[in-house]
Write a protein that holds these residues in place. Structure first.
Motif, PDB file in Angstrom:
ATOM      1  N   LEU A  57       0.853  -1.181   0.000  1.00  0.00           N
ATOM      2  CA  LEU A  57       0.000   0.000   0.000  1.00  0.00           C
ATOM      3  C   LEU A  57       0.893   1.236   0.000  1.00  0.00           C
ATOM      4  CD1 LEU A  57      -2.597  -1.001   2.770  1.00  0.00           C
ATOM      5  CD2 LEU A  57      -2.756  -1.398   0.300  1.00  0.00           C
ATOM      6  N   ILE A  58       0.636   2.149  -0.907  1.00  0.00           N
ATOM      7  CA  ILE A  58       1.434   3.372  -0.967  1.00  0.00           C
ATOM      8  C   ILE A  58       0.549   4.564  -0.637  1.00  0.00           C
ATOM      9  CG2 ILE A  58       1.135   3.550  -3.482  1.00  0.00           C
ATOM     10  CD1 ILE A  58       3.946   4.865  -3.508  1.00  0.00           C
ATOM     11  N   TYR A  59       1.026   5.401   0.300  1.00  0.00           N
ATOM     12  CA  TYR A  59       0.277   6.559   0.796  1.00  0.00           C
ATOM     13  C   TYR A  59       1.028   7.841   0.469  1.00  0.00           C
ATOM     14  CZ  TYR A  59      -2.540   3.367   3.695  1.00  0.00           C
ATOM     15  OH  TYR A  59      -3.385   2.383   4.146  1.00  0.00           O
ATOM     16  N   ARG A  60       0.252   8.928   0.380  1.00  0.00           N
ATOM     17  CA  ARG A  60       0.825  10.263   0.179  1.00  0.00           C
ATOM     18  C   ARG A  60       0.231  11.210   1.213  1.00  0.00           C
ATOM     19  NH1 ARG A  60      -0.841  12.694  -5.295  1.00  0.00           N
ATOM     20  NH2 ARG A  60      -2.736  13.215  -4.153  1.00  0.00           N
ATOM     21  N   ASP A  61       1.078  12.092   1.746  1.00  0.00           N
ATOM     22  CA  ASP A  61       0.600  13.080   2.710  1.00  0.00           C
ATOM     23  C   ASP A  61       1.370  14.382   2.505  1.00  0.00           C
ATOM     24  OD1 ASP A  61      -0.833  14.211   4.738  1.00  0.00           O
ATOM     25  OD2 ASP A  61      -0.294  12.741   6.266  1.00  0.00           O
ATOM     26  N   VAL A  62       0.848  15.468   3.066  1.00  0.00           N
ATOM     27  CA  VAL A  62       1.496  16.772   2.936  1.00  0.00           C
ATOM     28  C   VAL A  62       2.374  17.079   4.147  1.00  0.00           C
ATOM     29  CG1 VAL A  62      -0.266  17.724   1.426  1.00  0.00           C
ATOM     30  CG2 VAL A  62      -0.552  17.893   3.914  1.00  0.00           C
ATOM     31  N   ARG A  63       2.551  16.108   5.023  1.00  0.00           N
ATOM     32  CA  ARG A  63       3.414  16.266   6.188  1.00  0.00           C
ATOM     33  C   ARG A  63       4.188  14.969   6.395  1.00  0.00           C
ATOM     34  NH1 ARG A  63      -0.630  15.522  11.406  1.00  0.00           N
ATOM     35  NH2 ARG A  63      -1.689  13.659  10.635  1.00  0.00           N
ATOM     36  N   PRO A  64       5.314  15.026   7.106  1.00  0.00           N
ATOM     37  CA  PRO A  64       6.088  13.802   7.349  1.00  0.00           C
ATOM     38  C   PRO A  64       5.263  12.783   8.133  1.00  0.00           C
ATOM     39  CG  PRO A  64       7.365  15.766   7.883  1.00  0.00           C
ATOM     40  CD  PRO A  64       5.969  16.231   7.650  1.00  0.00           C
ATOM     41  N   VAL A  65       5.419  11.523   7.785  1.00  0.00           N
ATOM     42  CA  VAL A  65       4.694  10.444   8.457  1.00  0.00           C
ATOM     43  C   VAL A  65       5.695   9.616   9.247  1.00  0.00           C
ATOM     44  CG1 VAL A  65       3.212   8.431   8.165  1.00  0.00           C
ATOM     45  CG2 VAL A  65       2.971  10.388   6.631  1.00  0.00           C
ATOM     46  N   TYR A  68       2.197   4.862  12.395  1.00  0.00           N
ATOM     47  CA  TYR A  68       1.137   4.211  11.629  1.00  0.00           C
ATOM     48  C   TYR A  68      -0.198   4.927  11.800  1.00  0.00           C
ATOM     49  CZ  TYR A  68      -1.572   0.429   9.543  1.00  0.00           C
ATOM     50  OH  TYR A  68      -2.397  -0.300   8.734  1.00  0.00           O
ATOM     51  N   ASN A  69      -0.435   5.527  12.976  1.00  0.00           N
ATOM     52  CA  ASN A  69      -1.708   6.210  13.224  1.00  0.00           C
ATOM     53  C   ASN A  69      -1.922   7.393  12.280  1.00  0.00           C
ATOM     54  OD1 ASN A  69      -2.310   4.464  15.323  1.00  0.00           O
ATOM     55  ND2 ASN A  69      -1.360   5.767  16.885  1.00  0.00           N
ATOM     56  N   GLN A  70      -0.834   7.993  11.790  1.00  0.00           N
ATOM     57  CA  GLN A  70      -0.960   9.140  10.898  1.00  0.00           C
ATOM     58  C   GLN A  70      -1.545   8.756   9.542  1.00  0.00           C
ATOM     59  OE1 GLN A  70       3.302  10.772  12.112  1.00  0.00           O
ATOM     60  NE2 GLN A  70       2.281  12.196  10.749  1.00  0.00           N
ATOM     61  N   LEU A  71      -1.511   7.490   9.199  1.00  0.00           N
ATOM     62  CA  LEU A  71      -2.004   7.073   7.886  1.00  0.00           C
ATOM     63  C   LEU A  71      -3.509   7.261   7.748  1.00  0.00           C
ATOM     64  CD1 LEU A  71       0.063   3.839   7.152  1.00  0.00           C
ATOM     65  CD2 LEU A  71       0.462   6.165   6.361  1.00  0.00           C
ATOM     66  N   SER A  72      -4.211   7.396   8.869  1.00  0.00           N
ATOM     67  CA  SER A  72      -5.661   7.612   8.785  1.00  0.00           C
ATOM     68  C   SER A  72      -5.990   8.930   8.087  1.00  0.00           C
ATOM     69  CB  SER A  72      -6.280   7.600  10.188  1.00  0.00           C
ATOM     70  OG  SER A  72      -5.728   8.640  10.988  1.00  0.00           O
ATOM     71  N   GLY A  73      -5.063   9.889   8.148  1.00  0.00           N
ATOM     72  CA  GLY A  73      -5.280  11.160   7.466  1.00  0.00           C
ATOM     73  C   GLY A  73      -4.547  11.287   6.159  1.00  0.00           C
ATOM     74  N   ALA A  74      -3.821  10.238   5.757  1.00  0.00           N
ATOM     75  CA  ALA A  74      -3.072  10.258   4.499  1.00  0.00           C
ATOM     76  C   ALA A  74      -3.935   9.733   3.362  1.00  0.00           C
ATOM     77  CB  ALA A  74      -1.795   9.439   4.625  1.00  0.00           C
ATOM     78  N   TYR A  75      -3.510   9.994   2.147  1.00  0.00           N
ATOM     79  CA  TYR A  75      -4.258   9.577   0.961  1.00  0.00           C
ATOM     80  C   TYR A  75      -3.666   8.271   0.419  1.00  0.00           C
ATOM     81  CZ  TYR A  75      -6.067   9.596  -3.817  1.00  0.00           C
ATOM     82  OH  TYR A  75      -6.661   9.245  -5.004  1.00  0.00           O
ATOM     83  N   LEU A  76      -4.514   7.258   0.294  1.00  0.00           N
ATOM     84  CA  LEU A  76      -4.073   5.978  -0.259  1.00  0.00           C
ATOM     85  C   LEU A  76      -3.998   6.099  -1.775  1.00  0.00           C
ATOM     86  CD1 LEU A  76      -3.375   2.973  -0.001  1.00  0.00           C
ATOM     87  CD2 LEU A  76      -5.850   2.482  -0.030  1.00  0.00           C
ATOM     88  N   LEU A  77      -2.779   6.039  -2.294  1.00  0.00           N
ATOM     89  CA  LEU A  77      -2.593   6.194  -3.732  1.00  0.00           C
ATOM     90  C   LEU A  77      -2.944   4.926  -4.499  1.00  0.00           C
ATOM     91  CD1 LEU A  77       0.781   8.149  -3.991  1.00  0.00           C
ATOM     92  CD2 LEU A  77      -1.470   8.966  -4.644  1.00  0.00           C
ATOM     93  N   ALA A  78      -2.439   3.776  -4.032  1.00  0.00           N
ATOM     94  CA  ALA A  78      -2.629   2.557  -4.818  1.00  0.00           C
ATOM     95  C   ALA A  78      -2.324   1.323  -3.985  1.00  0.00           C
ATOM     96  CB  ALA A  78      -1.713   2.576  -6.048  1.00  0.00           C
ATOM     97  N   GLU A  79      -2.890   0.186  -4.425  1.00  0.00           N
ATOM     98  CA  GLU A  79      -2.504  -1.131  -3.929  1.00  0.00           C
ATOM     99  C   GLU A  79      -1.654  -1.788  -5.007  1.00  0.00           C
ATOM    100  OE1 GLU A  79      -5.702  -3.583  -2.708  1.00  0.00           O
ATOM    101  OE2 GLU A  79      -6.497  -2.132  -1.243  1.00  0.00           O
ATOM    102  N   LEU A  80      -0.488  -2.254  -4.621  1.00  0.00           N
ATOM    103  CA  LEU A  80       0.461  -2.793  -5.581  1.00  0.00           C
ATOM    104  C   LEU A  80       0.761  -4.257  -5.272  1.00  0.00           C
ATOM    105  CD1 LEU A  80       2.988   0.194  -5.573  1.00  0.00           C
ATOM    106  CD2 LEU A  80       1.074  -0.166  -7.132  1.00  0.00           C
ATOM    107  N   PRO A  81       1.160  -5.028  -6.269  1.00  0.00           N
ATOM    108  CA  PRO A  81       1.546  -6.417  -6.028  1.00  0.00           C
ATOM    109  C   PRO A  81       2.785  -6.485  -5.146  1.00  0.00           C
ATOM    110  CG  PRO A  81       2.084  -5.743  -8.275  1.00  0.00           C
ATOM    111  CD  PRO A  81       1.253  -4.659  -7.697  1.00  0.00           C
ATOM    112  N   PRO A  82       3.010  -7.598  -4.465  1.00  0.00           N
ATOM    113  CA  PRO A  82       4.112  -7.693  -3.490  1.00  0.00           C
ATOM    114  C   PRO A  82       5.495  -7.556  -4.108  1.00  0.00           C
ATOM    115  CG  PRO A  82       3.115  -9.840  -3.875  1.00  0.00           C
ATOM    116  CD  PRO A  82       2.211  -8.847  -4.529  1.00  0.00           C
TER     117      PRO A  82
END
Length: 296
Positions: A57-65, A68-82
């Motif tokens: 899972l790749i996430y994008r945010d406008v602040r440093p992460v 793990y709790n910060q991911l609730s406010g981050a944007y999920l860009l994509a699900e990728l193969p392993p």
């Protein structure tokens, strides 16, 4: 970002990496701007992770992460193969972005740990602004700077944002010395009236932020040819914490305002300062300015 925090975070990440070669955590994440509106993200996969990775899972945010709790406010860009080891993001602005790659194990649960510089980027990455190609502003009837009598429905008071701020010091002697080299050989005397140049992003009113403050100054000064007032307000805006993009445009407009008030030497100094950012526009206005300096 606080340097002490950065050093501690990197040290912690290095120590953790020595014990995480087989953990389901990607390493060596990197994000760099690509062509146009692309940002390229790459990482290194662990060898023979236990438990196995089922997807990424790749996430994008406008602040440093950093948790793990910060991911609730981050944007999920994509699900990728392993087996994926890179991803290209597409953005439409010049904000700084931070990225995180999370491994989901074969038990269908994420390995909920984030290590800065391993699976989370340390510094923000933003697009590279393209070189300006248009010498004259594009004329779009629907994007006039401001028509006579037209007012914004809920204008924001920009003076209050600037009061009490110090004006930026004049540019250095080194920048001033560059002015002589910006003229394209022998210049011809410019005839006729020169009109102000406006950058495309300043032709319409933004909703808020630094761009809006600059727009308000231009609306109340440049449009009404109040160039001395423009210099005063632009210098105040320069003394605030504005983005580099807005500051570059502010310095260019100060150069224009100095030109229209007849202070051609100071105008040349400001155009020399903006030459690396706006080479084409600066060359045009530097020629206008040097023409008038050289006039008898």
């Amino acid at each position: 970002m606080n340097k002490r925090f950065l050093i501690v975070a990197l040290f912690f990440a290095v120590c953790i990496s020595l014990h995480s070669q087989n953990k389901p955590v990607v390493q060596d994440i990197s994000a760099v701007p690509g062509r146009g509106t692309r940002i390229n993200i790459t990482w290194t996969l662990p060898s023979s992770p236990k438990p196995e990775i089922s997807k990424l899972l790749i996430y994008r945010d406008v602040r440093p992460v950093s948790s793990y709790n910060q991911l609730s406010g981050a944007y999920l860009l994509a699900e990728l193969p392993p087996e994926a080891h890179s991803y290209t993001d597409t953005v439409s602005d010049y904000n700084d972005y931070y990225y995180v790659v999370i491994a989901v194990t074969d038990q269908d649960r994420p390995y909920d740990v984030i290590f800065v510089s391993m699976n989370s980027t340390v510094e923000g990455v933003h697009l590279i602004a393209p070189e300006e190609k248009d010498i004259e502003p594009k004329k779009k009837p629907e994007e006039k700077l401001y028509t006579d009598g037209a007012m914004r429905e809920t204008p924001l008071p920009f003076i209050s944002y600037m009061e009490g701020q110090g004006e930026e010091a004049l540019i250095s002697d080194e920048a001033a010395q560059k002015a002589a080299g910006l003229s394209s050989g022998t210049t011809k005397q410019t005839k006729g009236r020169v009109s102000p140049y406006f950058f495309e992003e300043d032709l319409i009113s933004p909703d808020s932020g630094d761009d809006f403050l600059l727009f308000e100054v231009l609306k109340t000064t440049f449009v009404q040819e109040k160039y001395e007032e423009a210099i005063r307000l632009l210098n105040k805006l320069n003394g605030t914490n504005i983005s580099d993009s807005v500051r570059n445009r502010v310095n260019f407009y100060i150069g224009e305002a100095c030109f229209f008030t007849g202070d051609f030497e100071l105008a040349a100094m400001y155009f020399a300062k903006t030459a690396p950012v706006y080479p084409l526009q600066t060359k045009i206005w530097m020629n206008y300015t040097l023409d008038r300096i050289l006039l008898p």
